[in-house]
Design a protein around this motif. Structure first.
Motif, PDB file in Angstrom:
ATOM      1  N   SER A  35      35.240  36.041  31.302  1.00  0.00           N
ATOM      2  CA  SER A  35      34.800  35.942  29.890  1.00  0.00           C
ATOM      3  C   SER A  35      34.457  34.596  29.695  1.00  0.00           C
ATOM      4  O   SER A  35      34.131  34.204  28.554  1.00  0.00           O
ATOM      5  CB  SER A  35      36.190  36.391  29.199  1.00  0.00           C
ATOM      6  N   MET A  36      34.648  33.624  30.525  1.00  0.00           N
ATOM      7  CA  MET A  36      34.285  32.308  30.324  1.00  0.00           C
ATOM      8  C   MET A  36      32.728  31.985  30.168  1.00  0.00           C
ATOM      9  O   MET A  36      32.537  31.147  29.153  1.00  0.00           O
ATOM     10  CB  MET A  36      34.713  31.383  31.455  1.00  0.00           C
ATOM     11  N   GLU A  37      32.156  32.859  30.273  1.00  0.00           N
ATOM     12  CA  GLU A  37      30.579  32.726  30.168  1.00  0.00           C
ATOM     13  C   GLU A  37      30.249  32.836  28.489  1.00  0.00           C
ATOM     14  O   GLU A  37      29.467  31.961  28.155  1.00  0.00           O
ATOM     15  CB  GLU A  37      29.826  33.878  30.866  1.00  0.00           C
ATOM     16  N   LYS A  38      30.971  33.735  27.824  1.00  0.00           N
ATOM     17  CA  LYS A  38      30.873  33.813  26.464  1.00  0.00           C
ATOM     18  C   LYS A  38      31.337  32.452  25.729  1.00  0.00           C
ATOM     19  O   LYS A  38      30.950  32.135  24.498  1.00  0.00           O
ATOM     20  CB  LYS A  38      31.448  34.925  25.781  1.00  0.00           C
ATOM     21  N   TYR A  39      32.127  31.514  26.184  1.00  0.00           N
ATOM     22  CA  TYR A  39      32.627  30.421  25.624  1.00  0.00           C
ATOM     23  C   TYR A  39      31.932  29.066  26.385  1.00  0.00           C
ATOM     24  O   TYR A  39      32.333  28.034  25.975  1.00  0.00           O
ATOM     25  CB  TYR A  39      34.213  30.327  26.134  1.00  0.00           C
ATOM     26  N   ASN A  40      30.655  29.542  27.111  1.00  0.00           N
ATOM     27  CA  ASN A  40      29.902  28.360  27.439  1.00  0.00           C
ATOM     28  C   ASN A  40      30.742  27.369  28.462  1.00  0.00           C
ATOM     29  O   ASN A  40      30.567  26.349  28.574  1.00  0.00           O
ATOM     30  CB  ASN A  40      29.305  27.568  26.486  1.00  0.00           C
ATOM     31  N   LEU A  41      31.843  28.014  29.044  1.00  0.00           N
ATOM     32  CA  LEU A  41      32.480  27.418  30.099  1.00  0.00           C
ATOM     33  C   LEU A  41      32.227  27.560  31.330  1.00  0.00           C
ATOM     34  O   LEU A  41      31.597  28.742  31.772  1.00  0.00           O
ATOM     35  CB  LEU A  41      34.188  27.770  29.746  1.00  0.00           C
ATOM     36  N   THR A  42      32.310  26.673  32.330  1.00  0.00           N
ATOM     37  CA  THR A  42      31.983  26.857  33.841  1.00  0.00           C
ATOM     38  C   THR A  42      33.286  26.944  34.613  1.00  0.00           C
ATOM     39  O   THR A  42      33.880  26.051  34.605  1.00  0.00           O
ATOM     40  CB  THR A  42      30.920  25.658  34.427  1.00  0.00           C
ATOM     41  N   PRO A  43      33.305  28.170  35.276  1.00  0.00           N
ATOM     42  CA  PRO A  43      34.454  28.304  36.192  1.00  0.00           C
ATOM     43  C   PRO A  43      34.539  27.353  37.274  1.00  0.00           C
ATOM     44  O   PRO A  43      33.336  27.014  37.929  1.00  0.00           O
ATOM     45  CB  PRO A  43      34.421  29.708  36.544  1.00  0.00           C
ATOM     46  N   MET A  44      35.780  26.986  37.668  1.00  0.00           N
ATOM     47  CA  MET A  44      35.793  26.075  38.973  1.00  0.00           C
ATOM     48  C   MET A  44      36.620  26.456  40.118  1.00  0.00           C
ATOM     49  O   MET A  44      36.949  27.826  39.876  1.00  0.00           O
ATOM     50  CB  MET A  44      36.600  24.749  38.516  1.00  0.00           C
ATOM     51  N   LEU A  45      36.637  26.166  41.209  1.00  0.00           N
ATOM     52  CA  LEU A  45      37.215  26.665  42.354  1.00  0.00           C
ATOM     53  C   LEU A  45      38.594  27.009  41.758  1.00  0.00           C
ATOM     54  O   LEU A  45      39.270  28.260  42.407  1.00  0.00           O
ATOM     55  CB  LEU A  45      37.210  25.788  43.432  1.00  0.00           C
ATOM     56  N   ARG A  46      39.326  26.092  41.266  1.00  0.00           N
ATOM     57  CA  ARG A  46      40.778  26.711  41.043  1.00  0.00           C
ATOM     58  C   ARG A  46      40.681  27.675  40.080  1.00  0.00           C
ATOM     59  O   ARG A  46      42.097  28.242  39.854  1.00  0.00           O
ATOM     60  CB  ARG A  46      41.416  25.329  40.049  1.00  0.00           C
ATOM     61  N   THR A  47      39.885  27.924  39.389  1.00  0.00           N
ATOM     62  CA  THR A  47      39.604  29.239  38.237  1.00  0.00           C
ATOM     63  C   THR A  47      39.722  30.363  39.129  1.00  0.00           C
ATOM     64  O   THR A  47      40.375  31.416  38.932  1.00  0.00           O
ATOM     65  CB  THR A  47      38.499  29.024  37.418  1.00  0.00           C
ATOM     66  N   TYR A  48      38.907  30.482  40.087  1.00  0.00           N
ATOM     67  CA  TYR A  48      38.775  31.462  40.938  1.00  0.00           C
ATOM     68  C   TYR A  48      39.884  31.835  41.902  1.00  0.00           C
ATOM     69  O   TYR A  48      40.138  33.153  42.463  1.00  0.00           O
ATOM     70  CB  TYR A  48      37.718  31.351  41.662  1.00  0.00           C
ATOM     71  N   ASP A  49      40.657  30.991  42.579  1.00  0.00           N
ATOM     72  CA  ASP A  49      41.589  30.950  43.459  1.00  0.00           C
ATOM     73  C   ASP A  49      42.477  32.112  43.171  1.00  0.00           C
ATOM     74  O   ASP A  49      43.167  32.944  44.076  1.00  0.00           O
ATOM     75  CB  ASP A  49      42.153  29.528  43.970  1.00  0.00           C
ATOM     76  N   PRO A  50      43.337  32.115  41.967  1.00  0.00           N
ATOM     77  CA  PRO A  50      44.456  33.043  41.812  1.00  0.00           C
ATOM     78  C   PRO A  50      43.785  34.470  41.913  1.00  0.00           C
ATOM     79  O   PRO A  50      44.708  35.356  42.477  1.00  0.00           O
ATOM     80  CB  PRO A  50      44.804  32.581  40.607  1.00  0.00           C
ATOM     81  N   VAL A  51      42.618  34.689  41.273  1.00  0.00           N
ATOM     82  CA  VAL A  51      42.077  36.073  41.639  1.00  0.00           C
ATOM     83  C   VAL A  51      41.836  36.361  43.010  1.00  0.00           C
ATOM     84  O   VAL A  51      41.999  37.666  43.293  1.00  0.00           O
ATOM     85  CB  VAL A  51      40.687  36.183  40.562  1.00  0.00           C
ATOM     86  N   LEU A  52      41.141  35.715  43.556  1.00  0.00           N
ATOM     87  CA  LEU A  52      40.656  35.986  44.817  1.00  0.00           C
ATOM     88  C   LEU A  52      41.850  36.076  45.754  1.00  0.00           C
ATOM     89  O   LEU A  52      42.216  37.358  46.637  1.00  0.00           O
ATOM     90  CB  LEU A  52      39.905  34.670  45.323  1.00  0.00           C
ATOM     91  N   PHE A  53      43.145  35.140  45.856  1.00  0.00           N
ATOM     92  CA  PHE A  53      44.085  35.326  46.613  1.00  0.00           C
ATOM     93  C   PHE A  53      44.938  36.711  46.175  1.00  0.00           C
ATOM     94  O   PHE A  53      45.446  37.319  46.902  1.00  0.00           O
ATOM     95  CB  PHE A  53      45.092  34.124  46.662  1.00  0.00           C
ATOM     96  N   CYS A  54      44.890  37.127  44.987  1.00  0.00           N
ATOM     97  CA  CYS A  54      45.498  38.437  44.472  1.00  0.00           C
ATOM     98  C   CYS A  54      45.073  39.286  45.078  1.00  0.00           C
ATOM     99  O   CYS A  54      45.789  40.324  45.751  1.00  0.00           O
ATOM    100  CB  CYS A  54      45.733  38.277  42.885  1.00  0.00           C
ATOM    101  N   PHE A  55      43.662  39.523  45.256  1.00  0.00           N
ATOM    102  CA  PHE A  55      42.892  40.876  45.683  1.00  0.00           C
ATOM    103  C   PHE A  55      43.312  40.639  47.184  1.00  0.00           C
ATOM    104  O   PHE A  55      43.458  41.782  47.911  1.00  0.00           O
ATOM    105  CB  PHE A  55      41.592  40.671  45.187  1.00  0.00           C
TER     106      PHE A  55
END
Length: 584
Positions: A35-55
């Motif tokens: 959803s960050m794209e619609k707020y013109n936000l750029t995800p960072m590595l720390r943004t992805y980490d919780p999701v990736l590690f969870c899966f």
């Protein structure tokens, strides 16, 4: 935040995604990241980490790969922790091609792996999921050369079980466990071409274009040199004092030493135009000609930063020759014999360096990962017996003075490495570990001595005269279990181990001044006829030199060996390969 008209920030979305992932809801967390794209936000590595590690923790490999793909689109690069997690989930779900790919991503990302990553790699190779593959050996060798050495990227090679050892690498680059020679890894052919083009492009921008173009044309006609020498750097070395000047003698000394090393007595002096930066010239020539570069220039200034660091540091490690003058005497420091990097050989083996705390590279731990050949499978079987024997003796007779263990290895260091990896390191020794606690290591080193040797050789292949004399003076019991039990073994190998090996052990025993007993475990298969009530047949011990009465052998071992050698020589004279040299 949205309810009161405040747009979320990257930090706030990351925080909520982290909470969702902590509860095991990776789908919701990933939805927040998307959803960050619609707020013109750029995800960072720390943004992805919780999701990736969870899966990854939930063994949802497909969704973990989807996160990785999303990261790539967003321009976020994986680091070791992320690659390690993806490797583990791929390993746990049996996706061997993915594991192979992530090993290469690690190779490109880090020089050494952390202990947790090393554990994930070990777990994969210890599993039965690692597949087998046969590739054209010539093609693999070509790819390794074009890739700069250290990897081919074609997939798992070879057959048989994987064996993982923790080993050290000798100064010259030889693995203490498998004796394979590691390489100094270079950039690949495509990277070299790109590197040369980027240097030329930057030089054209910063130099007088015609001057560098002339040099480029000259280099095309003079392209058979093995080394480029940075004359200014060498001539001005240690000349920063009042009477210091350009030292022609230092430059001549370097050139003469290179001539001696290469056996080529020719060279050329190229003078860069006045006002030019000679760095562009010698760097471009060294990269273009794929040769050595003699300079102490660290190449750290802003000029070299423009080239990027993705493969520049790798190239510099492989091609730069440093020098020093000690009391007027030249010393050249050649590129290291091997690179501190994950390496994949043409045989299919892997060597993975692990992060350590010592500055001494010879003490660094590496994962040595190899395939077991048929003979090594047999050796592994023998080591199983060896484990039980050593553990039983040390547990039941802790006052035993010393055990000398003859182990097939290139040297005593490798024998010791095999002893700890394949015998002492087994779970079978947990009782002794618990008993001795922190003193277990010193107890083992005091009681058990690993000796590199081979019973198919005279004096058991012992090269150290002092050690051999010590053994002959101290040994009172010899137990020989070494043998090959492969039914279709090459005849000369079977003869050397099972027949001549027994003779060599017997001859060695005769030289031991304190010998009390020689126990030989025979490879003969015996079918005895005994009464049903008899359960045990005791063997009669023989005195040294005594034989079975009335039994004579028609086999002359010396004649047999002579015939064997003649046949082997005949086959080799006809260029027979190893597979063809099999005698009926």
């Amino acid at each position: 935040m949205l309810s009161i008209g405040i747009s979320p920030s990257e930090a706030s979305i990351t925080a909520v995604a982290r909470l969702a992932a902590a509860k095991g809801d990776g789908d919701y967390a990933f939805g927040l990241v998307k959803s960050m794209e619609k707020y013109n936000l750029t995800p960072m590595l720390r943004t992805y980490d919780p999701v990736l590690f969870c899966f990854c923790e939930n063994l949802d490999a497909d969704k973990a790969y989807e996160v990785e793909e999303h990261m790539g689109i967003a321009g976020v690069s994986l680091e070791e922790a992320e690659i390690s997690a993806l490797l583990k989930v791929s390993s746990d779900t049996g996706r061997e091609k993915k594991v192979y790919g992530y090993l290469h991503k690690l190779r490109c990302s880090v020089r050494c792996v952390n202990e947790s990553t090393a554990k994930n790699i070990e777990d994969w190779f210890h599993s039965t999921k690692a597949c087998e593959m046969n590739l054209d050996a010539g093609r693999v060798k070509e790819l390794i050369l074009s890739n700069g050495g250290g990897w081919h990227g074609q997939g798992w090679i070879g057959k048989g079980n994987w064996v993982v050892h923790r080993a050290n690498i000798k100064t010259e680059g030889c693995c203490c466990s498998c004796s394979e020679q590691l390489v100094c890894v270079d950039i690949n052919d495509d990277e070299k071409a790109m590197f040369a083009l980027s240097i030329a492009g930057l030089a054209m921008e910063r130099e007088v274009k015609e001057n560098f173009s002339d040099f480029h044309g000259w280099l095309e006609k003079h392209n058979d040199y093995e080394a480029i020498v940075d004359g200014a750097n060498i001539g001005l070395y240690q000349q920063n004092f009042a009477d210091g000047r350009f030292s022609t003698s230092q430059l001549v000394a370097v050139v003469k030493e290179l001539w001696l090393m290469s056996g080529i007595n020719k060279g050329v002096l190229y003078t860069t135009p006045s006002g030019s930066n000679d760095d562009w010239y010698w760097l471009y020539a060294a990269v273009k000609l794929k040769c050595l570069l003699v300079t102490n220039d660290e190449m750290r200034d802003h000029t070299f930063e423009l080239l990027g660091s993705s493969f520049f540091m790798k190239w510099k490690e492989r091609h730069r020759v440093r020098y020093t003058f000690v009391k007027g005497h030249l010393r050249l420091q050649m590129p290291p014999p091997y690179s501190l990097a994950i390496q994949e050989s043409e045989k299919g083996s892997w060597h993975v360096p692990v992060v350590g705390h010592s500055n001494d590279e010879s003490k660094r731990t590496w994962l040595c990962i190899t395939r077991l050949s048929a003979s090594e499978d047999e050796q592994n079987f023998e080591n199983g017996h060896l484990c039980f024997f050593v553990e039983k003796v040390l547990r039941v007779e802790p006052n035993v003075k010393k055990l000398y263990l003859l182990i097939r290895a290139p040297n005593n260091d490798s024998a010791t490495q095999r002893l700890h990896n394949e015998v002492i390191g087994k779970d079978l020794f947990r009782v002794l570990r618990d008993k001795w606690g922190a003193n277990f290591g010193s107890f083992i080193s005091k009681k058990v001595i690993a000796i590199a040797g081979d019973i198919s050789c005279e004096n058991l292949g012992l090269r150290d005269d002092h050690l051999r004399r010590e053994m002959m003076e101290e040994i009172d019991y010899i137990i020989n279990t070494a043998a090959t039990t492969t039914f279709d073994e090459r005849y000369d190998i079977a003869m050397a181990i099972n027949s001549m090996g027994a003779i060599h052990v017997s001859n060695f025993a005769k030289k031991c001044c304190k010998i009390k007993l020689l126990v030989h475990v025979s490879t003969a298969y015996v079918c005895g006829e005994i009464e049903k009530e008899e359960q045990v047949v005791l063997e009669k011990p023989f005195e040294m030199g005594e034989t079975l009465k009335g039994i004579t052998s028609k086999l002359d071992i010396e004649v047999e060996n002579k015939l064997l050698k003649e046949k082997i020589d005949q086959l080799q004279s006809h260029n027979a390969d190893e597979e063809a040299i099999k005698l009926p």
